[in-house]
Each structure stands twice: as C-alpha cells, then as structure tokens.
Motif scaffolding. Structure first.
Motif, PDB file in Angstrom:
ATOM      1  N   VAL A  50       0.833  -1.205   0.000  1.00 27.61           N
ATOM      2  CA  VAL A  50       0.000   0.000   0.000  1.00 27.61           C
ATOM      3  C   VAL A  50       0.866   1.254   0.000  1.00 27.61           C
ATOM      4  O   VAL A  50       0.613   2.191  -0.767  1.00 27.61           O
ATOM      5  N   ASN A  51       1.901   1.280   0.831  1.00 25.85           N
ATOM      6  CA  ASN A  51       2.777   2.449   0.873  1.00 25.85           C
ATOM      7  C   ASN A  51       3.465   2.686  -0.459  1.00 25.85           C
ATOM      8  O   ASN A  51       3.598   3.824  -0.907  1.00 25.85           O
ATOM      9  N   LEU A  52       3.924   1.625  -1.104  1.00 22.79           N
ATOM     10  CA  LEU A  52       4.585   1.773  -2.394  1.00 22.79           C
ATOM     11  C   LEU A  52       3.593   2.188  -3.475  1.00 22.79           C
ATOM     12  O   LEU A  52       3.916   3.018  -4.330  1.00 22.79           O
ATOM     13  N   PHE A  53       2.397   1.625  -3.431  1.00 21.60           N
ATOM     14  CA  PHE A  53       1.347   2.032  -4.371  1.00 21.60           C
ATOM     15  C   PHE A  53       1.092   3.532  -4.222  1.00 21.60           C
ATOM     16  O   PHE A  53       1.039   4.272  -5.203  1.00 21.60           O
ATOM     17  N   ASN A  54       0.956   3.993  -2.988  1.00 20.11           N
ATOM     18  CA  ASN A  54       0.746   5.424  -2.733  1.00 20.11           C
ATOM     19  C   ASN A  54       1.915   6.252  -3.247  1.00 20.11           C
ATOM     20  O   ASN A  54       1.725   7.330  -3.805  1.00 20.11           O
ATOM     21  N   TYR A 109       4.468  11.160   3.958  1.00 18.26           N
ATOM     22  CA  TYR A 109       3.510  10.081   3.713  1.00 18.26           C
ATOM     23  C   TYR A 109       4.094   8.710   4.049  1.00 18.26           C
ATOM     24  O   TYR A 109       3.403   7.853   4.575  1.00 18.26           O
ATOM     25  N   GLN A 110       5.366   8.488   3.699  1.00 23.76           N
ATOM     26  CA  GLN A 110       5.989   7.205   3.985  1.00 23.76           C
ATOM     27  C   GLN A 110       6.629   7.189   5.374  1.00 23.76           C
ATOM     28  O   GLN A 110       7.111   6.159   5.828  1.00 23.76           O
ATOM     29  N   LYS A 111       6.682   8.364   6.003  1.00 24.02           N
ATOM     30  CA  LYS A 111       7.187   8.517   7.367  1.00 24.02           C
ATOM     31  C   LYS A 111       8.619   7.994   7.535  1.00 24.02           C
ATOM     32  O   LYS A 111       8.970   7.423   8.565  1.00 24.02           O
ATOM     33  N   MET A 112       9.425   8.216   6.511  1.00 24.51           N
ATOM     34  CA  MET A 112      10.831   7.838   6.596  1.00 24.51           C
ATOM     35  C   MET A 112      11.584   8.907   7.372  1.00 24.51           C
ATOM     36  O   MET A 112      11.273  10.089   7.276  1.00 24.51           O
ATOM     37  N   LYS A 113      12.559   8.489   8.121  1.00 26.35           N
ATOM     38  CA  LYS A 113      13.399   9.419   8.880  1.00 26.35           C
ATOM     39  C   LYS A 113      14.321  10.147   7.912  1.00 26.35           C
ATOM     40  O   LYS A 113      14.685   9.623   6.862  1.00 26.35           O
ATOM     41  N   PRO A 149       9.141  17.432  -9.341  1.00 28.43           N
ATOM     42  CA  PRO A 149       9.239  16.020  -8.937  1.00 28.43           C
ATOM     43  C   PRO A 149      10.151  15.767  -7.737  1.00 28.43           C
ATOM     44  O   PRO A 149       9.824  14.957  -6.881  1.00 28.43           O
ATOM     45  N   GLU A 150      11.274  16.463  -7.644  1.00 28.40           N
ATOM     46  CA  GLU A 150      12.201  16.240  -6.534  1.00 28.40           C
ATOM     47  C   GLU A 150      11.575  16.660  -5.203  1.00 28.40           C
ATOM     48  O   GLU A 150      11.752  15.995  -4.190  1.00 28.40           O
ATOM     49  N   GLN A 151      10.852  17.783  -5.220  1.00 26.21           N
ATOM     50  CA  GLN A 151      10.216  18.253  -3.990  1.00 26.21           C
ATOM     51  C   GLN A 151       9.048  17.349  -3.612  1.00 26.21           C
ATOM     52  O   GLN A 151       8.846  17.056  -2.435  1.00 26.21           O
ATOM     53  N   LEU A 152       8.289  16.907  -4.601  1.00 22.61           N
ATOM     54  CA  LEU A 152       7.187  15.995  -4.321  1.00 22.61           C
ATOM     55  C   LEU A 152       7.720  14.707  -3.697  1.00 22.61           C
ATOM     56  O   LEU A 152       7.204  14.232  -2.684  1.00 22.61           O
ATOM     57  N   GLU A 153       8.772  14.169  -4.280  1.00 20.55           N
ATOM     58  CA  GLU A 153       9.333  12.923  -3.769  1.00 20.55           C
ATOM     59  C   GLU A 153       9.804  13.071  -2.326  1.00 20.55           C
ATOM     60  O   GLU A 153       9.523  12.216  -1.486  1.00 20.55           O
ATOM     61  N   ILE A 154      10.476  14.160  -2.006  1.00 21.08           N
ATOM     62  CA  ILE A 154      11.004  14.336  -0.646  1.00 21.08           C
ATOM     63  C   ILE A 154       9.860  14.441   0.361  1.00 21.08           C
ATOM     64  O   ILE A 154       9.936  13.907   1.461  1.00 21.08           O
ATOM     65  N   LEU A 155       8.765  15.101  -0.013  1.00 20.55           N
ATOM     66  CA  LEU A 155       7.611  15.187   0.894  1.00 20.55           C
ATOM     67  C   LEU A 155       6.897  13.843   1.017  1.00 20.55           C
ATOM     68  O   LEU A 155       6.445  13.473   2.103  1.00 20.55           O
ATOM     69  N   LEU A 156       6.796  13.120  -0.082  1.00 17.84           N
ATOM     70  CA  LEU A 156       6.162  11.802  -0.019  1.00 17.84           C
ATOM     71  C   LEU A 156       6.942  10.858   0.893  1.00 17.84           C
ATOM     72  O   LEU A 156       6.362  10.130   1.688  1.00 17.84           O
TER      73      LEU A 156
END
Length: 183
Positions: free
Chosen positions: A33-37, A143-147, A132-139
């Motif tokens: 689910v997280n990867l799909f998101n 959203y993925q709650k990575m440290k 895209p780079e900013q979207l990825e860092i926020l995701l």
C-alpha cells in the motif's frame, strides 16, 4: 505461552537473501500500500502504479543477494522503487494529473466538514504542481514517514540537507496552496 515477535524488515530480508522466499510475501504485505501510494502520488496512473509495485517486488527477489545485513531496508527498497519508476518513464510511461483522493489508501482523517474536504482537495492539487524532486522528498518524509537519515541515505545527501530540502518543499507547497486558494 510466549509469543514470538514479528521479524523486522531487515531480518526478513536476510531470510530472503538466504533463499527463504516466503519472507518476500511478508514484506510485500507490509509495503504494497505504501509503495502504491508512493507511485500514485507522483502522478502515475492507478493501474501502472499497481504494476510498478509488482515489478518492484520481482526486483527485490531477483536482487536479494545485493542486500547486506545491517543495511536500512526501507532505504534499499525505496531506491529500487525509484529505479523501477525511472525505467518505466524511460520506456515511455507517462505521468498524469489524477485526483488521488478517490482511492482507498487515503490517509485516515477525522470527520471533516465541507471546508476541510475542500482544503484537502486543494492541498492534493498543490502537491501535484510541485517539482518532482520536492514531491518525492515530501512523499518520503510525510507520507511514507521515513526518517531524514533514511531519506539522506536513499538520495545520497546528509540528514541536514534533507531537512533543508523538506523545508524548501514545504515553503513551495504553501505558496502553491495559497495561489490555488486565491483562484
């Protein structure tokens, strides 16, 4: 009777690297689910996002020997996700603007009034306008709650640089949101 604790992602990956393919099924259940998101929120259509998750786990199994014990599993997994997405785009995969709020994997929110629902829709639109780079860092961070340290390992920069990138992405998102609000 004593319960055995659930194995960590890293322990499962070591098992997978040792040839215990059942570990891949557990990891798939934990991350699908997280990867799909992750793919969907970057502008990849639902069907293509589902396919990319499948492709990603095929690569996890194929390249399981490249995982080293003690390595942060999520950083390794999301690096593969980034590679799968880049390959898909190189092969002609097209990004789309889609309303992602309609899917079942939407974040859980308390009961919302009409105004709050409209704010959420505007926020989704603003996110789709981010580079895209900013979207990825926020995701990855929100959203993925990575440290930040994990994200730094993933994208090849320091934890401090990740914090700065997140700060700038949030500033840009705020600016885009308020521009949409004025329309």
């Amino acid at each position: 009777m004593q319960r055995t604790p659930h194995p960590t992602d890293e322990e499962l990956m070591v098992q997978l690297a040792d040839g215990k393919l059942d570990a891949a099924a557990v990891l798939f259940q934990r991350y699908k689910v997280n990867l799909f998101n992750f793919f969907l929120r970057q502008g990849i259509a639902r069907e293509a996002s589902e396919d990319l998750v499948q492709n990603l786990f095929e690569r996890v199994i194929k390249y399981r020997q490249s995982y080293r014990k003690g390595m942060a599993f999520r950083a390794w997994l999301y690096q593969i996700a980034r590679n799968v997405q880049a390959d898909w785009q190189r092969k002609g995969g097209k990004m789309i603007q889609e309303d992602v709020s309609q899917y079942e994997n939407r974040p859980e929110l308390p009961e919302m009034g009409l105004g709050q629902e409209e704010n959420l829709v505007m926020m989704e639109k603003a996110m789709q306008q981010l580079p895209p780079e900013q979207l990825e860092i926020l995701l990855l961070t929100r959203y993925q709650k990575m440290k930040y340290a994990e994200v730094g390992e993933l994208i090849g920069c320091s934890e401090g640089a990740v914090k700065l990138k997140v700060f700038r992405a949030l500033q840009q998102l705020r600016s885009l949101y308020f521009k949409l609000e004025q329309l």
